[in-house]
Design a protein around this motif. Structure first.
Motif, PDB file in Angstrom:
ATOM      1  N   PHE A 155       0.544  -0.936   0.244  1.00 54.48           N
ATOM      2  CA  PHE A 155      -0.907   0.128  -0.324  1.00 54.48           C
ATOM      3  C   PHE A 155       1.010   1.374   0.060  1.00 54.48           C
ATOM      4  CE2 PHE A 155      -4.186  -1.618   2.070  1.00 54.48           C
ATOM      5  CZ  PHE A 155      -4.282  -2.511   0.465  1.00 54.48           C
ATOM      6  N   LYS A 156       1.108   1.416   0.824  1.00 55.43           N
ATOM      7  CA  LYS A 156       2.832   2.512   0.557  1.00 55.43           C
ATOM      8  C   LYS A 156       4.054   2.469  -0.572  1.00 55.43           C
ATOM      9  CE  LYS A 156       3.525   2.391   5.632  1.00 55.43           C
ATOM     10  NZ  LYS A 156       4.580   1.762   7.138  1.00 55.43           N
ATOM     11  N   ALA A 157       3.948   1.576  -0.836  1.00 56.85           N
ATOM     12  CA  ALA A 157       4.750   2.129  -2.402  1.00 56.85           C
ATOM     13  C   ALA A 157       4.246   2.296  -3.604  1.00 56.85           C
ATOM     14  CB  ALA A 157       5.750   0.461  -2.515  1.00 56.85           C
ATOM     15  N   ALA A 158       2.418   1.876  -3.443  1.00 55.69           N
ATOM     16  CA  ALA A 158       1.927   1.821  -4.301  1.00 55.69           C
ATOM     17  C   ALA A 158       1.683   3.360  -4.823  1.00 55.69           C
ATOM     18  CB  ALA A 158       0.789   1.135  -4.523  1.00 55.69           C
ATOM     19  N   VAL A 159       1.498   4.412  -3.458  1.00 54.80           N
ATOM     20  CA  VAL A 159       1.110   5.772  -3.691  1.00 54.80           C
ATOM     21  C   VAL A 159       1.351   6.056  -4.747  1.00 54.80           C
ATOM     22  CG1 VAL A 159       1.073   7.535  -1.531  1.00 54.80           C
ATOM     23  CG2 VAL A 159       0.219   5.611  -0.812  1.00 54.80           C
ATOM     24  N   TRP A 160       2.836   6.584  -4.116  1.00 51.02           N
ATOM     25  CA  TRP A 160       3.371   7.638  -5.196  1.00 51.02           C
ATOM     26  C   TRP A 160       3.143   7.081  -7.234  1.00 51.02           C
ATOM     27  CZ3 TRP A 160       4.298  12.144  -4.189  1.00 51.02           C
ATOM     28  CH2 TRP A 160       4.202  12.239  -3.329  1.00 51.02           C
TER      29      TRP A 160
ATOM     30  N   LEU B  62      -9.114   6.827   8.054  1.00 47.07           N
ATOM     31  CA  LEU B  62      -9.793   5.967   8.840  1.00 47.07           C
ATOM     32  C   LEU B  62      -9.239   4.853   8.598  1.00 47.07           C
ATOM     33  CD1 LEU B  62     -13.077   6.330   9.744  1.00 47.07           C
ATOM     34  CD2 LEU B  62     -11.126   7.063  10.908  1.00 47.07           C
ATOM     35  N   VAL B  63      -8.677   4.198   6.886  1.00 46.16           N
ATOM     36  CA  VAL B  63      -8.397   3.018   6.525  1.00 46.16           C
ATOM     37  C   VAL B  63      -6.967   2.873   6.395  1.00 46.16           C
ATOM     38  CG1 VAL B  63      -8.855   1.267   4.428  1.00 46.16           C
ATOM     39  CG2 VAL B  63     -11.334   2.629   4.887  1.00 46.16           C
TER      40      VAL B  63
ATOM     41  N   PHE C  68      -1.132   3.142   7.526  1.00 47.82           N
ATOM     42  CA  PHE C  68       0.800   3.563   7.294  1.00 47.82           C
ATOM     43  C   PHE C  68       1.175   3.849   8.875  1.00 47.82           C
ATOM     44  CE2 PHE C  68      -1.069   5.009   2.999  1.00 47.82           C
ATOM     45  CZ  PHE C  68      -0.256   4.456   2.743  1.00 47.82           C
ATOM     46  N   GLY C  69       0.079   4.510   9.752  1.00 50.22           N
ATOM     47  CA  GLY C  69       0.472   5.147  10.881  1.00 50.22           C
ATOM     48  C   GLY C  69       0.939   3.424  11.792  1.00 50.22           C
ATOM     49  N   GLY C  70       0.752   2.986  11.440  1.00 44.70           N
ATOM     50  CA  GLY C  70       1.008   1.292  12.315  1.00 44.70           C
ATOM     51  C   GLY C  70      -0.095   1.321  13.395  1.00 44.70           C
ATOM     52  N   ILE C  71      -1.042   1.098  13.089  1.00 37.65           N
ATOM     53  CA  ILE C  71      -1.921   0.493  14.282  1.00 37.65           C
ATOM     54  C   ILE C  71      -2.997  -0.118  13.886  1.00 37.65           C
ATOM     55  CG2 ILE C  71      -4.047   2.389  15.465  1.00 37.65           C
ATOM     56  CD1 ILE C  71      -3.150   5.140  14.373  1.00 37.65           C
ATOM     57  N   ALA C  72      -3.130   0.170  12.419  1.00 33.83           N
ATOM     58  CA  ALA C  72      -3.453  -1.565  12.505  1.00 33.83           C
ATOM     59  C   ALA C  72      -3.823  -2.565  11.304  1.00 33.83           C
ATOM     60  CB  ALA C  72      -5.261  -1.083  12.262  1.00 33.83           C
ATOM     61  N   THR C  73      -3.792  -3.419  10.789  1.00 40.48           N
ATOM     62  CA  THR C  73      -3.074  -4.104   9.774  1.00 40.48           C
ATOM     63  C   THR C  73      -4.320  -4.151   8.817  1.00 40.48           C
ATOM     64  OG1 THR C  73      -4.092  -6.319  10.739  1.00 40.48           O
ATOM     65  CG2 THR C  73      -2.072  -6.633  11.026  1.00 40.48           C
ATOM     66  N   PRO C  74      -3.839  -4.509   7.110  1.00 38.90           N
ATOM     67  CA  PRO C  74      -5.018  -3.696   6.320  1.00 38.90           C
ATOM     68  C   PRO C  74      -6.261  -5.292   6.564  1.00 38.90           C
ATOM     69  CG  PRO C  74      -2.567  -4.324   5.829  1.00 38.90           C
ATOM     70  CD  PRO C  74      -2.090  -4.957   6.923  1.00 38.90           C
ATOM     71  N   THR C  75      -6.081  -6.259   7.388  1.00 39.84           N
ATOM     72  CA  THR C  75      -7.472  -6.980   7.422  1.00 39.84           C
ATOM     73  C   THR C  75      -8.293  -6.253   9.147  1.00 39.84           C
ATOM     74  OG1 THR C  75      -6.447  -8.975   7.053  1.00 39.84           O
ATOM     75  CG2 THR C  75      -8.193  -9.149   8.312  1.00 39.84           C
ATOM     76  N   GLU C  76      -7.650  -5.285   9.461  1.00 37.78           N
ATOM     77  CA  GLU C  76      -8.468  -4.687  10.642  1.00 37.78           C
ATOM     78  C   GLU C  76      -8.875  -2.988  10.361  1.00 37.78           C
ATOM     79  OE1 GLU C  76      -5.371  -5.895  14.078  1.00 37.78           O
ATOM     80  OE2 GLU C  76      -5.609  -4.985  13.412  1.00 37.78           O
ATOM     81  N   SER C  77      -8.432  -3.167   9.734  1.00 35.96           N
ATOM     82  CA  SER C  77      -8.659  -1.683   8.749  1.00 35.96           C
ATOM     83  C   SER C  77      -9.619  -2.416   8.167  1.00 35.96           C
ATOM     84  CB  SER C  77      -7.224  -1.242   8.152  1.00 35.96           C
ATOM     85  OG  SER C  77      -6.701  -1.514   6.482  1.00 35.96           O
ATOM     86  N   SER C  78      -9.729  -2.976   7.118  1.00 39.69           N
ATOM     87  CA  SER C  78     -10.809  -3.285   6.308  1.00 39.69           C
ATOM     88  C   SER C  78     -11.835  -3.596   7.027  1.00 39.69           C
ATOM     89  CB  SER C  78     -10.357  -4.682   5.500  1.00 39.69           C
ATOM     90  OG  SER C  78     -10.610  -6.042   6.283  1.00 39.69           O
ATOM     91  N   ALA C  79     -12.156  -3.330   8.364  1.00 40.38           N
ATOM     92  CA  ALA C  79     -12.613  -3.721   9.175  1.00 40.38           C
ATOM     93  C   ALA C  79     -13.606  -2.169   9.762  1.00 40.38           C
ATOM     94  CB  ALA C  79     -13.364  -4.442  10.726  1.00 40.38           C
ATOM     95  N   VAL C  80     -12.470  -1.626  10.257  1.00 41.03           N
ATOM     96  CA  VAL C  80     -13.139  -0.267  10.711  1.00 41.03           C
ATOM     97  C   VAL C  80     -13.263   0.675   8.571  1.00 41.03           C
ATOM     98  CG1 VAL C  80     -11.151   1.983  10.425  1.00 41.03           C
ATOM     99  CG2 VAL C  80     -11.048   0.202  11.855  1.00 41.03           C
TER     100      VAL C  80
END
Length: 457
Positions: free
Chosen positions: A196-201, A257-258, A263-275
Motif C-alpha cells: 500500500f505504501k509503495a503504491a501511493v507515488w 481512517l483506512v 501507514f501509522g502502524g495502528i492496524a493491519t490491512p485486515t483490521e483496517s478493512s473492518a474499520v
C-alpha cells in the motif's frame, strides 16, 4: 511438456468462455491423471497389461490430489485474505450512499469553467473513489451514469469522455486499498501494508499524467473539451468551493481512517478493512441512505464476489500443484534464465510484456493466481525486491481492465452509456490512457528510485 500443455489448454478454454474456477480445476484433474499414467508407463507399469497400467496410472494421479484439503485449509486460515470481503462490502455500501454523485456534481462545476474541466474532475473523483472503495465496476458505472451525460451535453469528444471514465474507474486497481495489492501480498508473501505504501507515488503519478494529458489535448484541440459557462444559480465561486469541500470531507475521512491506520502502524490491512466497513455504514447513516435491506443487499453482493475470488483461488491452487508436479516450473525457470542480455532486465521486460498481452484476454485474478506464482521464485532467485515487482505487476494488471477486446471497464461503461456511444468509440478513447499507463510502468521499471522504491532486495 505436460505442464506447458496444460497451461495453453487452460488459456484456450478461458478464451472460449468457460468459467474460470472450473476451467482451472478441470484442467488440473485431467492433466493430473495424464501425469499419473505417464509416470506409471515410464516405470514399466504397462508391462502387466494395458488396463492394469491405466488403472494404476489413474490411481497415481488421484493420489496427487490427496494434498488438496491441506492446501484449501491453508487458504482458509490466511488472515490477509479476510480483507477482501470487507473491502468489497465497504465499496458496495459506499456505492449506495450517492457519494460519487455528490463528488462529481460539485467538482464538475468547480473545474467546469476551464477546458477539459469535467474530465479533470472525473479523474479526481475516480481517484477519491478508488482510495475509498477500490471497486472498479462501481466507480466506472457511477461515473458513466453521472459524468458521461454532462460531458456529452457540453459537446465533449466521445472518445475523450469515455476514455477518461474508463481510465479513472480503473484507478482502484493501484490506489490503496486495492484488492489486487491484497492478492499480490498473499502470493508474494509480503506485508500488504508495504505494498500500500509503495503504491501511493506510482498511483499519484498516474493520476497526474491523466490530468496533464487532458489539459494538453483540450488546449491543442479546443472543440474536444470546451469550458462550461458559469452557472449563477449555484452561487458564487466561494460557495461552490465550500460545497465541493463539504462533499469531499466524508471520502477523505474514510481514506484517513483506512489508510492512515495502516501507514501509522495502528492496524493491519485486515483490521483496517473492518474499520472501513464500519466507516462506510456510518456514511450511509450520514447521507440517510441506511436501511437493513441495503445492508442485506451489500452483504449478498459481497458474498457473491468473494465466492468468485476464492473459487478461482482453489481452482488455481490445484492447477499450480499439478503444474509444479509435472515439471512446468523447471521449464519456465530454465527459459527465463536463458533469456538474452542481463538476466534481471530481460526477465522484467519479458514478464511485463507477457502479463500485458495476457491482460487482453483474461482477468487480473487468474493472472495473479496462475502466472504470478510461477515467476515469483525466479524473481527471488534474481534478487528482485518483491515489493517493487508486485507494484509493477499491479500497475500492469490495471491495464487489463482497459485493453480491448475484453477489458471489463469497457463493458461496464458500454452497459450504461447512451446508444449513440459505440463500442469502437470507447475502444479508441482508452488507447491514449493505455499508452500513458505503459509509459508510467516503464518509468517505474527502469527508474524505481523516482518513486522511492529499491528494485533489489
Amino acid at each position: 511438456m505436460i505442464g506447458i500443455s496444460m497451461f495453453f489448454t487452460a488459456l484456450l478454454l478461458l478464451l472460449i468462455g468457460f468459467p474460470v474456477a472450473f476451467t482451472f480445476a478441470a484442467v488440473a484433474v485431467f492433466f493430473g491423471m495424464i501425469a499419473g499414467i505417464v509416470e506409471i508407463y515410464s516405470y514399466g507399469g504397462f508391462d502387466a497389461g494395458l488396463i492394469s497400467g491405466l488403472i494404476e496410472g489413474l490411481n497415481e494421479g488421484v493420489a496427487m490430489f490427496g494434498y488438496m484439503p491441506y492446501r484449501i485449509f491453508a487458504i482458509q486460515q490466511n488472515t490477509i485474505l479476510m480483507a477482501i470481503p470487507m473491502f468489497i462490502f465497504m465499496g458496495i455500501v459506499l456505492q449506495k450512499t450517492g457519494l460519487a454523485e455528490k463528488l462529481l456534481e460539485s467538482m464538475g462545476f468547480l473545474f467546469g469553467e476551464i477546458r477539459g474541466g469535467i474530465a479533470i474532475s472525473t479523474v479526481l473523483v475516480g481517484s477519491l473513489l478508488a482510495a475509498s472503495t477500490g471497486v472498479v465496476g462501481a466507480s466506472v458505472v457511477a461515473m458513466g451514469v453521472i459524468s458521461l451525460p454532462v460531458m456529452m451535453k457540453y459537446k465533449y469528444s466521445t472518445e475523450l469522455a469515455t476514455g477518461t471514465i474508463c481510465a479513472s474507474g480503473t484507478l482502484g486497481q493501484i490506489i490503496p486499498p486495492s484488492i489486487v495489492l491484497i492478492i499480490l501480498g498473499d502470493v508474494f508473501q509480503v506485508p500488504v501494508g508495504d505494498l500500500f505504501k509503495a503504491a501511493v507515488w506510482p498511483a499519484l503519478t498516474l493520476v497526474a499524467s491523466y490530468i496533464v494529458y487532458i489539459l494538453i489535448v483540450s488546449y491543442i484541440k479546443k472543440d474536444v473539451a470546451p469550458a462550461i459557462p458559469a452557472d449563477p444559480s449555484r452561487g458564487s465561486k466561494k460557495k461552490q468551493v465550500y460545497k465541493a469541500l463539504i462533499d469531499i470531507i466524508p471520502s477523505l475521512t474514510l481514506i484517513i481512517l483506512v489508510l492512515g491506520s495502516i501507514f501509522g502502524g495502528i492496524a493491519t490491512p485486515t483490521e483496517s478493512s473492518a474499520v472501513g466497513s464500519i466507516g462506510a455504514v456510518g456514511l450511509a447513516l450520514m447521507y440517510k441512505t441506511f436501511s437493513i435491506d441495503m445492508i442485506k443487499m451489500a452483504a449478498q453482493e459481497s458474498v457473491k464476489i468473494t465466492s468468485m475470488v476464492f473459487a478461482i483461488l482453489i481452482g488455481a491452487t490445484a492447477f499450480s500443484m499439478v503444474f509444479s508436479y509435472t515439471g512446468g516450473e523447471e521449464i519456465v525457470t530454465e527459459f527465463m534464465n536463458n533469456l538474452p542480455g542481463d538476466n534481471k532486465t530481460s526477465f522484467i521486460l519479458f514478464t511485463m510484456l507477457a502479463i500485458l498481452i495476457l491482460g487482453f484476454f483474461i482477468d487480473f485474478v487468474e493472472i495473479s493466481y496462475i502466472i504470478v506464482p510461477i515467476i515469483v521464485p525466479i524473481a527471488a532467485a534474481l534478487g528482485i525486491n518483491p515489493v517493487w515487482f508486485a507494484i509493477l505487476i499491479a500497475m500492469n494488471l490495471q491495464t487489463s481492465f482497459l485493453t480491448p477486446p475484453f477489458g471489463f471497464s469497457l463493458f461496464y461503461l458500454k452497459g450504461v452509456a447512451p446508444p449513440s456511444v459505440s463500442t469502437v468509440q470507447i475502444y479508441r478513447g482508452v488507447i491514449p490512457f493505455i499508452l500513458i499507463q505503459i509509459v508510467v510502468l516503464g518509468v517505474l521499471a527502469f527508474y524505481p528510485e523516482f518513486f522511492g522504491i529499491d528494485s533489489m532486495m
